[in-house]
Scaffold this motif. Structure first.
Motif, short mmCIF file in Angstrom:
data_model
loop_
_atom_site.label_atom_id
_atom_site.label_comp_id
_atom_site.label_asym_id
_atom_site.label_seq_id
_atom_site.Cartn_x
_atom_site.Cartn_y
_atom_site.Cartn_z
N UNK A 3 0.17 -1.39 0.00
CA UNK A 3 0.15 -0.05 0.03
C UNK A 3 1.27 1.22 -0.12
N UNK A 4 2.33 1.18 0.11
CA UNK A 4 3.02 2.42 0.60
C UNK A 4 4.30 2.33 0.29
N UNK A 5 5.18 2.52 -0.26
CA UNK A 5 7.02 2.66 0.41
C UNK A 5 7.13 3.76 1.02
N UNK A 6 8.25 3.95 1.80
CA UNK A 6 8.90 5.47 1.85
C UNK A 6 10.60 4.27 1.99
N UNK A 7 11.96 5.59 1.69
CA UNK A 7 13.10 5.48 2.23
C UNK A 7 14.26 6.68 2.12
N UNK A 8 14.33 6.99 3.50
CA UNK A 8 15.27 8.35 4.11
C UNK A 8 16.17 7.42 3.97
N UNK A 43 19.08 9.06 14.37
CA UNK A 43 19.37 10.03 12.86
C UNK A 43 18.67 8.59 11.75
N UNK A 44 18.98 7.92 13.10
CA UNK A 44 18.13 6.19 11.77
C UNK A 44 16.96 6.19 12.28
N UNK A 45 16.44 7.06 13.64
CA UNK A 45 15.47 7.05 14.14
C UNK A 45 14.64 8.03 13.23
N UNK A 46 14.95 8.92 13.50
CA UNK A 46 14.12 9.90 12.03
C UNK A 46 14.43 9.76 11.35
N UNK A 47 15.44 8.45 10.31
CA UNK A 47 14.67 8.19 9.11
C UNK A 47 13.38 7.76 8.83
N UNK A 48 13.74 7.27 9.76
CA UNK A 48 12.27 6.14 9.63
C UNK A 48 11.03 6.26 9.66
N UNK A 49 11.38 7.32 10.67
CA UNK A 49 9.53 8.75 10.76
C UNK A 49 9.58 9.09 9.38
N UNK A 101 16.32 -0.56 9.11
CA UNK A 101 16.72 0.34 9.38
C UNK A 101 18.32 0.23 9.40
N UNK A 102 19.42 0.94 9.27
CA UNK A 102 20.59 0.85 9.44
C UNK A 102 21.61 2.05 9.30
N UNK A 103 22.64 2.47 9.63
CA UNK A 103 23.98 3.08 9.93
C UNK A 103 25.10 2.44 9.20
N UNK A 104 26.09 3.60 8.43
CA UNK A 104 27.31 2.97 8.38
C UNK A 104 27.40 3.81 7.49
N UNK A 110 16.86 4.40 6.86
CA UNK A 110 15.45 3.86 7.00
C UNK A 110 14.64 3.10 5.49
N UNK A 111 13.79 1.76 5.93
CA UNK A 111 12.88 1.48 4.35
C UNK A 111 11.26 1.44 5.35
N UNK A 112 10.34 1.28 4.71
CA UNK A 112 9.20 1.38 5.23
C UNK A 112 8.43 0.80 4.17
N UNK A 113 7.99 -0.57 4.32
CA UNK A 113 6.92 -0.81 3.45
C UNK A 113 5.14 -1.35 3.93
N UNK A 114 4.59 0.06 4.48
CA UNK A 114 2.56 -0.77 4.34
C UNK A 114 1.86 -1.41 2.91
#
Length: 123
Positions: A3-8, A43-49, A101-104, A110-114
């Protein structure tokens, strides 16, 4: 059905400078349970949001504290949605929110799939 995809992505050093310059930013963006983490994790949590907001196509009902990042029993990240945001996601018929989520190398991502169940109850 998807239903939705988001990346940051977030530059960790830049994010760290932002929270050093504006310490109240951490309080504004993160729930109490999220705040005691290193800058790379914040930062990863911010990217996830941000990725969730993008996956939803934006929403005027979104408040930062209504999308808390939690971990399941295995340590995998997940969202705990509350308030108007949880109601909005339910109204859209979203059954599952997948989060990675990842950091490197100085970048948090972060990548989200609904996901929504289709008519036959199959995914």
């Amino acid at each position: 059905m998807i239903a939705g995809i988001g990346i940051d992505v977030v530059d960790i050093a830049r994010f760290e400078r932002s929270i050093e310059r504006t310490p109240r930013l951490v309080e504004r963006l993160f729930a109490e349970s999220e705040r005691r983490r290193p800058a790379r994790s914040l930062a990863a949590r911010f990217a996830a949001k941000e990725a969730l907001i993008k996956a939803l196509g934006g929403a005027s009902v979104i408040r930062w504290h209504d999308m808390r990042i939690v971990q399941d029993a295995d340590g995998n990240p997940d969202f705990a949605l509350t308030g108007a945001l949880a109601e909005h996601v339910g109204t859209l018929g979203i059954d599952r929110v997948h989060l990675s989520m990842s950091h490197d190398a100085g970048i948090a991502s972060a990548f989200v799939v609904l996901e929504r169940l289709d008519d036959g109850g199959r995914r």
